[in-house]
Scaffold this motif. Structure first.
Motif, mmCIF file in Angstrom:
data_model
loop_
_atom_site.group_PDB
_atom_site.id
_atom_site.type_symbol
_atom_site.label_atom_id
_atom_site.label_comp_id
_atom_site.label_asym_id
_atom_site.label_seq_id
_atom_site.Cartn_x
_atom_site.Cartn_y
_atom_site.Cartn_z
ATOM 1 N N PRO A 159 -6.756 -1.976 4.831
ATOM 2 C CA PRO A 159 -5.800 -2.670 5.721
ATOM 3 C C PRO A 159 -6.489 -3.160 6.984
ATOM 4 O O PRO A 159 -7.157 -2.411 7.689
ATOM 5 N N GLY A 160 -6.342 -4.448 7.258
ATOM 6 C CA GLY A 160 -6.949 -5.026 8.447
ATOM 7 C C GLY A 160 -8.414 -5.375 8.286
ATOM 8 O O GLY A 160 -9.103 -5.600 9.289
ATOM 9 N N LEU A 161 -8.926 -5.437 7.036
ATOM 10 C CA LEU A 161 -10.348 -5.708 6.838
ATOM 11 C C LEU A 161 -10.772 -7.061 7.411
ATOM 12 O O LEU A 161 -11.830 -7.139 8.052
ATOM 13 N N PRO A 162 -10.014 -8.150 7.228
ATOM 14 C CA PRO A 162 -10.433 -9.412 7.864
ATOM 15 C C PRO A 162 -10.580 -9.288 9.379
ATOM 16 O O PRO A 162 -11.509 -9.850 9.955
ATOM 17 N N ALA A 163 -9.692 -8.540 10.005
ATOM 18 C CA ALA A 163 -9.796 -8.364 11.453
ATOM 19 C C ALA A 163 -11.067 -7.606 11.812
ATOM 20 O O ALA A 163 -11.769 -7.958 12.773
ATOM 21 N N TYR A 164 -11.386 -6.549 11.047
ATOM 22 C CA TYR A 164 -12.610 -5.792 11.322
ATOM 23 C C TYR A 164 -13.853 -6.669 11.130
ATOM 24 O O TYR A 164 -14.798 -6.614 11.929
ATOM 25 N N ILE A 165 -13.835 -7.477 10.069
ATOM 26 C CA ILE A 165 -14.998 -8.341 9.818
ATOM 27 C C ILE A 165 -15.181 -9.332 10.952
ATOM 28 O O ILE A 165 -16.296 -9.539 11.457
ATOM 29 N N LEU A 166 -14.094 -9.953 11.369
ATOM 30 C CA LEU A 166 -14.193 -10.920 12.464
ATOM 31 C C LEU A 166 -14.678 -10.252 13.739
ATOM 32 O O LEU A 166 -15.509 -10.799 14.472
ATOM 33 N N SER A 211 -0.342 -8.521 10.788
ATOM 34 C CA SER A 211 -1.034 -7.239 10.819
ATOM 35 C C SER A 211 -2.491 -7.410 11.245
ATOM 36 O O SER A 211 -3.003 -6.668 12.090
ATOM 37 N N ASN A 212 -3.172 -8.406 10.691
ATOM 38 C CA ASN A 212 -4.591 -8.600 11.016
ATOM 39 C C ASN A 212 -4.780 -9.115 12.437
ATOM 40 O O ASN A 212 -5.749 -8.753 13.105
ATOM 41 N N PHE A 242 -0.695 -0.406 22.137
ATOM 42 C CA PHE A 242 -2.095 -0.226 21.742
ATOM 43 C C PHE A 242 -2.219 0.885 20.703
ATOM 44 O O PHE A 242 -1.728 1.998 20.889
ATOM 45 N N ASN A 243 -2.862 0.553 19.595
ATOM 46 C CA ASN A 243 -2.993 1.489 18.473
ATOM 47 C C ASN A 243 -4.463 1.507 18.050
ATOM 48 O O ASN A 243 -4.894 0.701 17.229
ATOM 49 N N PRO A 244 -5.269 2.398 18.630
ATOM 50 C CA PRO A 244 -6.708 2.402 18.289
ATOM 51 C C PRO A 244 -6.931 2.834 16.852
ATOM 52 O O PRO A 244 -6.149 3.575 16.262
ATOM 53 N N SER A 245 -8.026 2.361 16.313
ATOM 54 C CA SER A 245 -8.385 2.679 14.924
ATOM 55 C C SER A 245 -9.423 3.788 14.917
ATOM 56 O O SER A 245 -10.354 3.809 15.722
ATOM 57 N N SER A 246 -9.253 4.711 13.990
ATOM 58 C CA SER A 246 -10.225 5.785 13.826
ATOM 59 C C SER A 246 -11.338 5.409 12.851
ATOM 60 O O SER A 246 -12.271 6.192 12.642
ATOM 61 N N LEU A 247 -11.262 4.245 12.263
ATOM 62 C CA LEU A 247 -12.250 3.807 11.279
ATOM 63 C C LEU A 247 -13.562 3.442 11.988
ATOM 64 O O LEU A 247 -13.562 2.673 12.950
ATOM 65 N N ALA A 248 -14.640 3.978 11.520
ATOM 66 C CA ALA A 248 -15.953 3.675 12.095
ATOM 67 C C ALA A 248 -16.444 2.342 11.549
ATOM 68 O O ALA A 248 -16.423 2.097 10.332
ATOM 69 N N LEU A 249 -16.880 1.464 12.435
ATOM 70 C CA LEU A 249 -17.268 0.116 12.025
ATOM 71 C C LEU A 249 -18.487 0.141 11.111
ATOM 72 O O LEU A 249 -18.608 -0.707 10.217
ATOM 73 N N GLU A 250 -19.405 1.093 11.324
ATOM 74 C CA GLU A 250 -20.642 1.108 10.529
ATOM 75 C C GLU A 250 -20.381 1.526 9.084
ATOM 76 O O GLU A 250 -21.246 1.327 8.226
ATOM 77 N N THR A 251 -19.206 2.093 8.804
ATOM 78 C CA THR A 251 -18.901 2.538 7.437
ATOM 79 C C THR A 251 -18.186 1.476 6.610
ATOM 80 O O THR A 251 -17.908 1.711 5.441
#
Length: 1850
Positions: free
Chosen positions: A1501-1508, A1554-1555, A1826-1835
């Motif tokens: 979920p939100g992968l395009p946003a993370y990539i950008l 969402s993105n 504001f809803n921070p993400s716990s997903l690590a960008l390097e993973t």
């Protein structure tokens, strides 16, 4: 069915009544055939014998059941007759406050004479798209039906509005046009719908007037054709007018007014522009004061004048033309004041310089003398000569009035022509809807030519109406395949023939007008001769020879012949017209031009028809023969022609009828006059519709509705699977006469009265079932009651008996207790008496014994004391003798012992002289000494003991001695006292005697004092009691005051708290309002943006410009952007060459804006340069003053100044260069024309593009240099100021000595303080610099460690690669390392440009060397590949057999054996690297072509946003300004493009919402701001942006998210809206609770769940789909809650709005259905854990409306409960629901009017909105917590399905 079955006891009937027209009564006994009298009981309580007509023996009309009363459609009534119609209308109008009712295809509208809140835009939206029978009757429903049929059938429509004056025709037509304007909109930006509506105030001002029946009565008929294009949007309109009442211009009856425009002019006479008109009060003019009522209550003519002028301006009537209109109207008023003076019977004259005539001539621009002459004369022409004849005063007055009427009629036509011209459209008209606002049937005491024409028009319309109704009935029967017979209905063709046929009334009137001496009397005689006794519809009054009677369809009307000829001729003196035509006022002659010239091109409709009005045609100039011929066209002839044209138009359209009814003649609100209503119902054709409907099968049911309603009349065995056959079988049993019903294909048709009979059977069945249920329930209740009573009786008996027993036991206990008390009391009395006596005896004994004891004691005491004295004396004598003897003996012993001791001493001295003796003595001396020492110690101890004993004895002796002495003294004193006491006893006895006397005297005084004391005590007690009472009162007052103060403080506290809460709520509301306003502005902005894009596309299509490649979307993400938009746009032009191929008109605004921004930036640089130069000059002056510093470091300082001056010179030269380039741009742009300048191939365009590219690069360089100079200036400032303070102390001392003035010393002191501060700051800065250096060294160590790890990883990776790839990878790694090193050194040498420049040169050399090595390696690789191919061919040719035995895998795997070497995982930094030219490919694959239903379903979920964001991070890491801005701009524009293309797909909109939110949260989370970093891990904090602050882009993304959210709401609203009404209201979720009521011709949507209808399950499934999609896309939970809240608000608002507009839905059973449906929605919320989202609260109005339908509504307590319960509903909504409440079954009761008034009285103080409907389009303001993400960008891994192989993880 026999009459006896219906006319039974308690049946209700209608009987005629002279006052109320019809009166209700109840049968007291059953009717039997042959009875001549009916026994009736009236509602007022009287009994009546009703005699039947002996000839017809017609029974009175039966009354409909109560559940059918108040129906929306009169044809739904079971008994269709006049009293039922009248009663139904009265109940709806008076009780329910409903002014609209259907009567088949007719809408009956009753004028309420009160402004009602039922015409707002929310009501329009509620009726838009609805079926006509689904909603309550309304003019909007008719308009929607016409609009829908026009679009569906592609056939023109007409709405025919008719009625009496004051019935509300004009208002109804106005609302219909407003509906079309609101629903359809316009096809262009010219706001045609506003112009159509703006024509109403103009036409009302010039065509409406106050009459005795109506304050705003239309005195003309009009037919407005509203034109639509193929998309059914308004493109224009056209208006036709009929029969303007010109006579009102010159004459008004009592209590009436002239046309409104005259009074508006008079009210505005004081305006500066109207002073030339020389107007005044309306009472000053003859044409405006005749009615005596110049003012309409509640109407401001001055304001109306402003509205009229505003409407004229909107319709394009210029100010000059408006002033021309007002001049002509003012001239008419002044003309009416012109007076004539009679000279004789046949002539008259006007006084010279007559002021009204002078003003008239000045305003009209005509000659005074000429106009004065022709007002008093006329020209007569014969065959041979022409002569002028004077006219009488009466003729002159009539001629003046005729001229005024003629001028006004011409002006009226001219204004109509201009209005049509303004409403005309150049676009081809596809279809139209006509709105006919025409006068209804009129009959007065005196009826003239106008009433004749009006009634003639109504005859034609009634004929058309009858034919249309009959046609619809016929079509319905044929559609259902029902055999039908010809229905007999009234045909008014004979009446029409009487009026318009050859030798008809109009024909004879025209013929008489041609006669030279024709009069009204001769015309009347011709009528009598032609039609009397020959036509049944024509009659002659008995007492008049100047009148005639016509039997119209509505009533008989008597017309007076007087004035018919004159009004039909409508003659005006030609000479007066010629004078006006010669006017200098240009507008006036235009009014009298030929029709062909006067009529504007827009006065013809799109079909080519010419606008026909009833005014006579104009003569053509220069053709007198034609002029005479044209003047022969009479008003009647013109009116007949225009009426025929109107009928042709109406027959070519589908008509819709609105009949307006005037409820009373006094304009009282909601007052119903039955007599007047019946007259109008008969006249407007409503009753004829009822009669035609009743003649056939008026009641129609579908099979499913019939089964649902009358299921109770069927047995279980009668119910079959085939509903149609079931209904047939049941009906054959219930109704034996088969002629009373017919079975169609889809419906059952019933005769009149059959539904009432079925309702009676159903009610009887239900009543019997209710009786059985009641019987059982009552028996059960009574049994339960008996058992409860029996149980209660037993309980009472038990408690009574127990009570009696307890009472007896209590009596026994009391008796025993009394005995015991008596015993103890007697004992107590005896014991008390005994104790008193014993005590007295003891007292006597004690006193006596005491006396004796005291005497004995005294004697013993004396003896004892004498003995003691003797003992003491004898002892003292003995001791004295002993002491003397002892002393003497001791003295003797001492003397003897002294003598003996002396002798011994001499012996010892002699012995001591001899040694031997000494030795002898010495033997054993030690032992003896020890013994002696012991003895001495023992003697000392004994001595101490003896001393202590002696001391004690001495103490005892002394104490005893002292005691004896004291006893002796006491005895002596007692002896003396005894002697004294003896003397005192004697004196005391004497005193006792005296005291006894005093005692007696004192006792007497005591009694007096006691008496006085008692009195004083009583008074004191009284006073004390009074004081206590006063004190109590004061205490109470004090307590009351304290309580009051506490209460007030509490109230004040509560008030303040309430105010605080209210202010907090108000602030929250204001915040939400501001947020909502901002989001609405964003919505409007996006709408305008889309509109702008659409217009550009349309323009592109219109000019046929090809659109190759990717179309550019302008960035509209911010309104306040300056630099970054400029650079992003340059980047777009650099990176996307395809965009340069777009049309030239798109580039013009973009390039010019860039040009202006460039110019602005250059100006800013110049200003910065000037500031820096001034600061440098100031610093140079300070340096020159500090001589010591210059002496120490002159060379260094000179070098720095030289470097800075060089920099300034470079900046100045660069600025001059930029200016020159800008001048070249200007010249290049000015040399060519605008379209050619910006063409892609033009030289100016090339110059512009080249210059823009170079300038952008130069700007970047200049910005860096400016930053360097700023840092140098700061460091220089810090260096110079402390150095200036560190000068020689001697110089300072000398300076101080020179400062003789105090001010100089103070300044020096201040300077020293500043110097100290600067020294401190310098020390701190040095400390910081050292800390920074240490930190930098630590960072360098860490970076070296990371570099070492990367080198190891690279080595491991290279070992796994083939040899060729190793070289390429190492080179690539080296380039990356050098790039990073370059960035590092760039930051390191930012303060030292020379070192940085040298480093850059070395770096370039290294890069060139690497590139050369790379080229060499490429050449080597190519050679090796060629050799490899050659070797491969040779091997293939020579060793084919060997290759078959060797597997290809072995050959390939041999060189890659180093794969087995273990390697470490690469440590990714959470960034993605891409090339700048791949940006469009990235946006295309990731945004434009990404499908949520396809690839995106399986993504994180939100992968395009993370990539950008990871791409943005890499650009930030590289410090690439243009790359960041270009990527963000492209992302925003691409998202907008996707939403524009697929904006109707919920999944797409939800996915990008969402993105977008996730992208926004990422920008916040990694922005580096502390507020957003609280929840980050240490690793995530390392990933924060380092070079750019993207706060502005966060705002842009927030705005984009708001727009996407609003689009999402619109999408889900479009999906849910068709389901809501059907699922929440119409569908029976609980089967069998609600029964279907009978319906009329306007069929509602069936509530039975068919295959195509929506149910509540459909809504819940859709909600589940929405929720699952949003959760799947990873939307924030808080955002999901806001979406759900919005969805539930839409459901609640639409459901409640439909409930408030549908009478058939307001019932008890429907309330139960709604509450059940709402509970299902709440259960859905609980299942999804969304109860705290606020969605349930949005349904509160709907819940309270459902509760309101179910609660009891009778008493005042019920009203109070309703008022407290319905706090979420407005007063208007509560009253509306109560008014609409309709019983479905007979056992339900209607809400009484008194109860509704009670509710209104209780709610009158409630301050709420007067709006009836909820705003279903309202969108709550959205927030994005504001809803921070716990997903690590390097993973994060990039799936291959996205097609993003060109980007790499970093």
């Amino acid at each position: 069915m026999a009459a006896s079955e219906l006319y039974t006891k308690f049946a209700r009937v209608w009987i005629p009544d002279p006052e109320e027209v019809w009166k209700s009564a109840e049968l007291l006994k059953d009717y039997k055939p042959g009875d001549k009298v009916l026994l009736l009981h009236l509602e007022e309580g009287k009994d009546l014998e009703y005699h039947l007509d002996p000839k017809t023996k017609e029974l009175p009309h039966l009354r409909n059941p109560d559940i059918l009363v108040g129906e929306n459609d009169l044809t739904a009534l079971s008994y269709l007759h006049e009293p039922a119609v009248l009663h139904n209308l009265r109940v709806r109008f008076i009780d329910s406050k409903l002014i609209y009712t259907y009567c088949g295809i007719v809408l009956v509208a009753i004028n309420p004479y009160e402004q009602l809140p039922i015409y707002g835009e929310d009501i329009i939206n509620a009726y838009s798209g609805q079926n006509m029978g689904d909603m309550d009757p309304h003019i909007f429903a008719v308009a929607e039906e016409a609009y829908k049929q026009m679009a569906r059938d592609e056939r023109n429509q007409s709405i025919i509005v008719s009625g009496e004056s004051g019935a509300g025709k004009t208002v109804s037509a106005k609302y219909a046009m407003r509906y079309f304007a609101t629903v359809s909109g316009s096809a262009s930006e010219a706001n045609v719908e506003e112009k159509v509506l703006a024509s109403n105030p103009i036409m009302e001002s010039i065509g409406n007037a106050k009459t005795t029946r109506n304050d705003n009565s239309s005195r003309f008929g009009k037919y407005i054709e509203i034109g639509f294009d193929k998309r059914y949007r308004i493109i224009g309109a056209n208006m036709r007018t009929y029969l303007l009442e010109k006579s009102r211009v010159v004459f008004q009856a009592e209590e009436e007014r002239n046309y409104h425009i005259f009074y508006q002019l008079c009210a505005s006479a004081k305006l500066p522009e109207f002073k030339m008109l020389r107007l005044g009060n309306a009472d000053n003019f003859n044409y405006t004061k005749q009615g005596g009522s110049p003012v309409i209550e509640g109407v401001d003519d001055a304001k109306e004048m402003a509205h009229t002028r505003q409407a004229c301006t909107l319709l394009g009537i210029s100010e000059s033309h408006q002033m021309g209109i007002f001049r002509i109207l003012a001239g008419i008023l002044h003309l009416g004041n012109v007076g004539f003076t009679s000279r004789d019977a046949d002539s008259c004259t006007i006084s010279p310089k007559h002021e009204p005539l002078c003003i008239f001539c000045d305003l009209m621009g005509v000659d005074y003398e000429e106009m004065c002459h022709w007002l008093c004369h006329r020209k007569l022409a014969t065959a041979t000569e022409t002569y002028i004849k004077p006219i009488s005063k009466l003729q002159a007055t009539n001629a003046r009035d005729a001229l005024a009427k003629h001028i006004y009629a011409k002006l009226f036509n001219w204004i109509v022509d201009n209005v049509n011209q303004a409403l005309h459209s150049a676009v081809k008209q596809h279809s139209f809807i006509g709105v006919l606002d025409i006068y209804g049937f009129e009959t007065f005491e005196i009826n003239s030519f106008e009433q004749f024409c009006i009634n003639y028009a109504n005859e034609k319309l009634q004929q058309q109406f009858n034919m249309h109704v009959f046609k619809l009935e016929q079509e319905e029967y044929m559609k259902e395949q029902i055999p039908w017979t010809l229905i007999d209905f009234y045909d008014n063709q004979p009446c029409i023939n009487l009026i318009e046929s050859k030798l008809g009334i109009l024909d004879l009137l025209d013929e008489e007008c041609k006669m030279p001496k024709g009069t009204d009397d001769t015309w009347a005689q011709k009528l009598y001769n032609t039609h009397l006794n020959k036509c049944a519809l024509f009659e002659k009054p008995r007492l008049s020879n100047k009148a005639f009677i016509i039997q119209h369809f509505a009533d008989k009307v008597e017309y007076q012949c007087e004035g018919f000829l004159e009004k039909n001729k409508d003659t005006v003196f030609e000479e007066q017209i010629k004078v006006l035509k010669s006017s200098k006022f240009k507008m006036l002659p235009e009014l009298f031009q030929d029709d062909e010239k006067a009529i504007s091109p827009t006065s013809a409709t799109s079909s080519g028809r010419t606008l026909l009005t009833r005014t006579p045609a104009k003569p053509t100039k220069g053709r007198p023969g034609q002029m005479a011929k044209e003047h022969k066209k009479t008003v009647g002839h013109q009116f007949r022609n225009s009426l025929h044209l109107l009928m042709e138009t109406l027959n070519a359209t589908t008509p819709h009828y609105v009949r307006c009814i005037k409820p009373n003649d006094f304009k009282f609100p909601f007052t119903f006059d039955e007599k007047r209503a019946v007259q109008q119902l008969r006249a407007c054709g409503v009753l004829e519709t009822i009669r035609i409907s009743a003649a056939g099968f008026p009641s129609r049911w579908t099979y499913q509705e019939f089964f649902s309603r009358y299921r109770v009349l069927m047995k279980q065995k009668d119910v079959l699977s085939d509903r149609k056959q079931t209904c047939k079988n049941v009906l054959e049993k219930l109704i034996l006469d088969k002629d009373k019903y017919q079975f169609g294909k889809t419906k059952i048709f019933f005769r009149a009265g059959q539904v009432a009979y079925l309702e009676k059977l159903r009610a009887d069945k239900l009543r019997a079932a209710c009786i059985r249920i009641q019987k059982t329930i009552r028996g059960w209740l009574l049994r339960k009651k008996y058992l409860r009573m029996r149980k209660a009786a037993i309980t009472v008996q038990r408690y009574v008996r127990g009570y009696q027993a307890r009472c007896y036991a209590k009596f026994l206990r009391r008796t025993k207790a009394a005995t015991i008390i008596q015993k103890y009391w007697r004992m107590y009395v005896v014991r008390r008496r005994y104790k008193i006596r014993r005590a007295a005896t003891i007292v006597l004994q004690s006193y006596l014994r005491g006396f004796l004891a005291r005497n004995r004691y005294r004697k013993i005491l004396c003896e004892h004391k004498a003995v003691i004295i003797q003992k003491r004396v004898r002892g003292w004598l003995a001791r004295t003798h002993y002491k003397r003897s002892m002393h003497a003996i001791i003295y003797l012993q001492c003397c003897f012992r002294r003598m003996m001791a002396k002798r011994e001493l001499k012996k010892l001295k002699i012995e001591a002289r001899s040694v031997e003796r000494y030795k002898k003595l010495h033997i054993g001396m030690e032992n003896k000494i020890m013994q002696l020492q012991r003895k001495v110690d023992e003697q000392n101890k004994d001595y101490k003991c003896l001393v202590e004993k002696l001391t004690n004895l001495e103490g005892i002796y002394n104490s005893e001695t002292e005691k004896l002495r004291s006893d002796l003294e006491r005895l002596q004193l007692s002896e003396e006292e005894a002697k004294v006491a003896t003397g005192r006893v004697l004196s005391l006895q004497e005193e006792i005697a005296k005291l006894r006397k005093d005692l007696e005297q004192t006792r007497s005084e005591k009694k007096c004092i006691e008496e006085h004391a008692d009195r004083y005590k009583q008074e004191t007690e009284q006073l004390v009691s009074n004081l206590k009472e006063e004190n109590t009162l004061l205490k109470q007052e004090k307590e009351a005051l304290n309580h009051r103060i506490v209460q007030q403080a509490k109230e004040m506290t509560e008030t303040m708290e309430k105010k605080l809460v209210e202010e907090t709520k108000q602030l929250e509301l204001d915040l939400n309002d501001e947020r909502l306003r901002y989001q609405n502005l964003l919505n409007e902005f996006s709408r305008l943006e889309e509109r702008y894009d659409d217009l550009k596309e349309e323009m592109t299509l219109m000019v046929h410009v090809p659109k190759p490649g990717h179309k550019r979307t302008d960035s509209t993400h911010s309104s306040n952007e300056s630099e970054y938009i400029f650079s992003s746009e340059i980047a777009e032009m650099e990176d996307i060459p395809s965009r340069t191929e777009e049309p030239s008109e798109k580039k013009v605004p973009l390039d010019m804006s860039l040009f202006l921004k460039l110019q602005k930036r250059v100006t800013e640089l110049e200003q910065e340069k000037q500031v820096m130069q001034d600061e440098l000059d100031r610093k140079e002056e300070q340096v020159l003053r500090s001589k010591a510093k210059e002496e120490e470091r002159p060379q260094i300082r000179g070098a720095e100044l030289e470097y800075e001056s060089l920099k300034r010179q470079e900046l100045e030269s660069e600025n001059k260069k930029l200016k020159n380039e800008l001048n070249e741009l200007r010249k290049a742009l000015s040399e060519k024309s605008a379209p050619e300048v910006t063409a892609p191939g033009a030289p100016a365009y090339r110059v512009l593009m080249e210059q823009l590219t170079s300038v952008s690069e130069e700007l970047d360089v200049r910005k860096e240099e400016v930053l360097i100079l700023r840092s140098q200036l700061v460091s220089q400032k810090e260096a110079i100021q402390p150095k200036n303070t560190m000068t020689d102390s001697t110089i300072l001392l000398e300076d101080v000595q020179k400062m003789k003035d105090k001010g100089e010393i103070a300044q020096a002191y201040i300077g020293l303080k500043e110097t100290n501060r600067l020294l401190e700051s310098q020390l701190q800065s040095q400390k910081r610099s050292h800390e920074n250096e240490a930190e930098a060294l630590r960072g360098e160590i860490q970076s070296l460690k990371e570099e070492n790890n990367r080198q190891q990883q690279l080595l491991a990776q290279n070992l796994q690669l083939p040899p060729e790839a190793r070289i390429e990878a190492s080179l690539q790694h080296e380039i990356t390392r050098l790039t990073n090193e370059n960035l590092y050194f760039e930051e390191l040498y930012a303060d030292d440009p020379k070192k940085y420049q040298s480093y850059r040169i070395s770096l370039y050399k290294r890069m060139i060397d690497l590139m050369e090595q790379l080229e060499k390696q490429d050449k080597t690789v190519r050679k090796l590949k060629k050799q490899l191919k050659v070797f491969a061919k040779k091997i293939g040719e020579l060793e084919v057999g060997q290759m078959e035995n060797i597997s290809p895998g072995q050959i390939i795997d041999e060189p890659i054996r180093p794969v087995n070497i273990p390697r470490k995982e690469k440590d990714f930094q959470g960034m993605l690297e891409y090339k700048k030219e791949d940006e469009q490919k990235l946006v295309k694959n990731l945004i434009l072509e990404l499908k949520p239903r396809g690839v995106a379903v399986n993504l994180i979920p939100g992968l395009p946003a993370y990539i950008l964001f990871m791409c943005v991070r890499h650009a930030d890491y590289l410090n690439d300004d243009q790359k960041v801005r270009s990527l963000l701009t492209s992302t925003i524009n691409s998202i907008k493009k996707v939403l524009k293309k697929r904006g109707d797909d919920f999944e797409t909109v939800s996915f990008w919402l969402s993105n977008t939110c996730r992208f926004l949260h990422c920008l916040k989370q990694y922005s580096g701001e502390e507020g957003f970093m609280k929840h980050n891990t240490s690793r995530q904090n390392e990933h924060c942006l380092t070079n750019f602050d993207l706060a502005e882009y966060r705002q842009v993304l927030s705005d984009l998210a708001i727009q996407i959210y609003q689009q999402l709401v619109r999408v889900l609203e479009n999906i849910l809206q068709p389901m809501i009404v059907s699922g929440m209201l119409e569908h029976e979720t609980i089967q069998g609770v609600s029964g279907v009521k009978p319906t009329g011709l306007r069929k509602r949507t069936s509530s039975i769940a068919d295959e195509g209808t929506y149910t509540l399950d459909s809504i819940l499934r859709q909600l589940n789909s929405f929720h699952s999609v949003m959760c799947q896309h990873g939307m924030d939970p808080e955002l999901i809650k806001q979406v759900v809240k919005q969805m539930f608000y839409i459901i609640g608002a639409i459901t409640l709005n439909n409930l408030l507009l549908r009478k058939d839905m307001c019932s008890w059973s429907k309330g139960m259905q709604i509450r059940y449906n709402v509970s299902q929605l709440e259960e859905w919320l609980r299942d999804k854990n969304l109860m705290n989202s606020g969605a349930k609260e949005t349904l509160e109005p709907l819940i309270q409306a459902a509760q309101l339908l179910q609660v009891k509504k009778k008493t005042d307590d019920d009203a109070e409960a309703i008022c407290s319960m319905c706090n979420a509903l407005t007063t208007a909504q509560i009253v509306k629901v109560l008014n609409l409440y309709t019983p479905v079954n007979e056992f339900e009761e209607r809400v009484s009017v008194s109860f509704i008034r009670t509710i209104q009285m209780r709610l009158r103080d409630r301050k709420d909105s007067p709006q009836l409907l909820m705003d279903a389009k309202h969108i709550f303001p959205v927030t994005f917590p504001f809803n921070p993400s716990s997903l690590a960008l390097e993973t994060i891994q990039i799936p291959a399905s996205l097609g993003l192989g060109f980007i790499s993880r970093v």
